[in-house]
Scaffold this active site. Structure first.
Site, PDB file in Angstrom:
ATOM      1  N   ASP A 189     -14.175 -15.734  29.434  1.00  0.00           N
ATOM      2  CA  ASP A 189     -12.979 -15.096  29.815  1.00  0.00           C
ATOM      3  C   ASP A 189     -13.197 -14.988  31.358  1.00  0.00           C
ATOM      4  OD1 ASP A 189     -11.561 -14.387  27.782  1.00  0.00           O
ATOM      5  OD2 ASP A 189     -12.277 -12.404  27.414  1.00  0.00           O
ATOM      6  N   GLU A 247       6.719  12.619  37.306  1.00  0.00           N
ATOM      7  CA  GLU A 247       5.715  12.496  38.437  1.00  0.00           C
ATOM      8  C   GLU A 247       4.396  12.803  37.856  1.00  0.00           C
ATOM      9  OE1 GLU A 247       8.823  11.357  40.058  1.00  0.00           O
ATOM     10  OE2 GLU A 247       7.047  11.612  41.228  1.00  0.00           O
ATOM     11  N   ARG A 272      -9.631  -6.512  22.211  1.00  0.00           N
ATOM     12  CA  ARG A 272     -10.012  -7.900  21.987  1.00  0.00           C
ATOM     13  C   ARG A 272     -11.629  -8.133  21.887  1.00  0.00           C
ATOM     14  NH1 ARG A 272     -10.442 -11.065  26.392  1.00  0.00           N
ATOM     15  NH2 ARG A 272     -10.001 -12.791  25.436  1.00  0.00           N
ATOM     16  N   PRO A 327      -1.352   6.134  38.781  1.00  0.00           N
ATOM     17  CA  PRO A 327      -1.553   5.348  39.741  1.00  0.00           C
ATOM     18  C   PRO A 327      -2.548   5.541  40.648  1.00  0.00           C
ATOM     19  CG  PRO A 327       0.965   6.139  39.635  1.00  0.00           C
ATOM     20  CD  PRO A 327       0.068   6.881  38.532  1.00  0.00           C
TER      21      PRO A 327
HETATM   22  N1  LIG Z   1      -1.422   1.689  37.536  1.00  0.00           N
HETATM   23  C1  LIG Z   1      -0.555   2.450  37.257  1.00  0.00           C
HETATM   24  C2  LIG Z   1      -0.219   3.705  36.190  1.00  0.00           C
HETATM   25  C3  LIG Z   1       1.143   4.203  36.437  1.00  0.00           C
HETATM   26  C4  LIG Z   1       1.343   5.167  35.910  1.00  0.00           C
HETATM   27  C5  LIG Z   1       0.689   6.014  34.721  1.00  0.00           C
HETATM   28  C6  LIG Z   1       1.347   6.955  34.320  1.00  0.00           C
HETATM   29  C7  LIG Z   1       2.315   7.604  34.636  1.00  0.00           C
HETATM   30  C8  LIG Z   1       3.005   8.900  34.290  1.00  0.00           C
HETATM   31  C9  LIG Z   1       4.064   8.772  35.424  1.00  0.00           C
HETATM   32  N2  LIG Z   1       4.047   7.878  36.115  1.00  0.00           N
HETATM   33  C10 LIG Z   1       4.986   7.726  37.021  1.00  0.00           C
HETATM   34  C11 LIG Z   1       4.543   8.097  38.498  1.00  0.00           C
HETATM   35  C12 LIG Z   1       5.166   7.629  39.464  1.00  0.00           C
HETATM   36  C13 LIG Z   1       4.922   8.029  40.847  1.00  0.00           C
HETATM   37  C14 LIG Z   1       3.863   8.855  40.967  1.00  0.00           C
HETATM   38  C15 LIG Z   1       3.038   9.145  39.925  1.00  0.00           C
HETATM   39  C16 LIG Z   1       3.361   8.772  38.449  1.00  0.00           C
HETATM   40  C17 LIG Z   1       2.965   7.123  35.725  1.00  0.00           C
HETATM   41  C18 LIG Z   1       2.583   5.918  36.238  1.00  0.00           C
HETATM   42  N3  LIG Z   1       1.473   3.327  37.352  1.00  0.00           N
HETATM   43  N4  LIG Z   1       0.929   2.309  37.830  1.00  0.00           N
END
Ligand SMILES: Nc1cc(-c2ccc3ccn(Cc4ccccc4)c3c2)n[nH]1
Length: 247
Positions: A173, A116, A158, A89
């Site tokens: 696109d 996490e 793609r 994220p």
């Molecule tokens: N764009 C996007 C990517 C992710 C993502 C990607 C990999 C992981 C690995 C664990 N989590 C859960 C998580 C919850 C909270 C804080 C950090 C990680 C992930 C989420 N969420 N949204």
């Protein structure tokens, strides 16, 4: 292109056996290899997580299995140097431009985190041996990296020559570099010409291709202005002709 995916949920990737990507894999255009991270654990429970240093909720993925998995996968020296993609994220926003850029890479490795996240030292250690990119697919939180990896792999695959039958559709696109830079695409229609009293815009049945192209660009500008004013602000004024500015 070779794509290695490391995950504790390999079954998440059965969609990559389907449709155009499945066909591209069977024809050898894309070489996708799935790896269960638990293969690099040696305790009875195949433990991949532990409590976070500094306290806090949830669990963090241990670095050792990741380090050993990446060592073994990248030992395949004749495949060149891979680029490691870490969905998270907190990553840089993944965009169509990234898809175009990454589609040119010969070898990508995706590390799908859970819990996490992955111990931060894994990315630091890997960066000593290969390029590492932390990428976010949007400002919302998933439970792990698998869905994000599916999104990124589809957006890249793609674009590979031979995967989509119709190369033309790529250039039209949304966000496609060149004509559609920073524009979303407008509405599309097919037969019948009238459906439940709804008519297809007559211009599209006129056969006047210059006028049709103009109409489509106008509709793309209108839809972008309506749904993505942030993209309109990013538009290079040089890329807009006089007619564009009137839309
Ligand atoms: N764009 C996007 C990517 C992710 C993502 C990607 C990999 C992981 C690995 C664990 N989590 C859960 C998580 C919850 C909270 C804080 C950090 C990680 C992930 C989420 N969420 N949204």
């Amino acid at each position: 292109m070779r794509i290695d995916i490391i995950t504790i949920f390999p079954d998440y990737f059965t969609p990559l056996d389907l449709s155009l990507i499945g066909k591209a894999r069977r024809s050898g255009l894309i070489d996708v290899r799935l790896h269960d991270l638990r293969r690099w654990t040696y305790d009875r429970h195949h433990t991949v997580d532990d409590t976070p240093y500094g306290g806090g909720p949830g669990m963090v993925m241990k670095p050792e299995p990741w380090g050993e998995a990446l060592d073994e996968i990248t030992a395949d020296a004749d495949a060149g140097t891979p680029r490691l993609i870490l969905p998270t994220p907190s990553g840089l926003p993944f965009t169509q431009q990234d898809a175009v850029r990454l589609a040119k890479e010969p070898w990508l490795i995706f590390a799908c985190g859970r819990y996490e996240g992955i111990d931060a030292r894994v990315a630091v250690d890997a960066a000593q041996r290969m390029p590492v990119e932390e990428l976010s697919i949007g400002d919302y939180v998933l439970n792990g990296g698998e869905v994000a990896t599916l999104v990124i792999v589809e957006a890249i695959s793609r674009l590979l020559p031979g995967v989509l039958g119709n190369v033309e559709s790529i250039t039209q696109d949304s966000f496609a570099p060149g004509t559609m830079d920073n524009l979303v695409e407008g509405p599309v229609y097919t037969k019948p010409p009238v459906w439940r009293g709804h008519e297809v815009p007559p211009i599209l049945l006129s056969g006047h291709h210059a006028a049709i192209d103009r109409w489509r660009r106008d509709e793309a500008l209108r839809k972008t202005a309506r749904n993505r004013p942030d993209l309109i602000r990013r538009l290079d004024p040089e890329s807009l002709d006089k007619r564009d500015r009137e839309v």
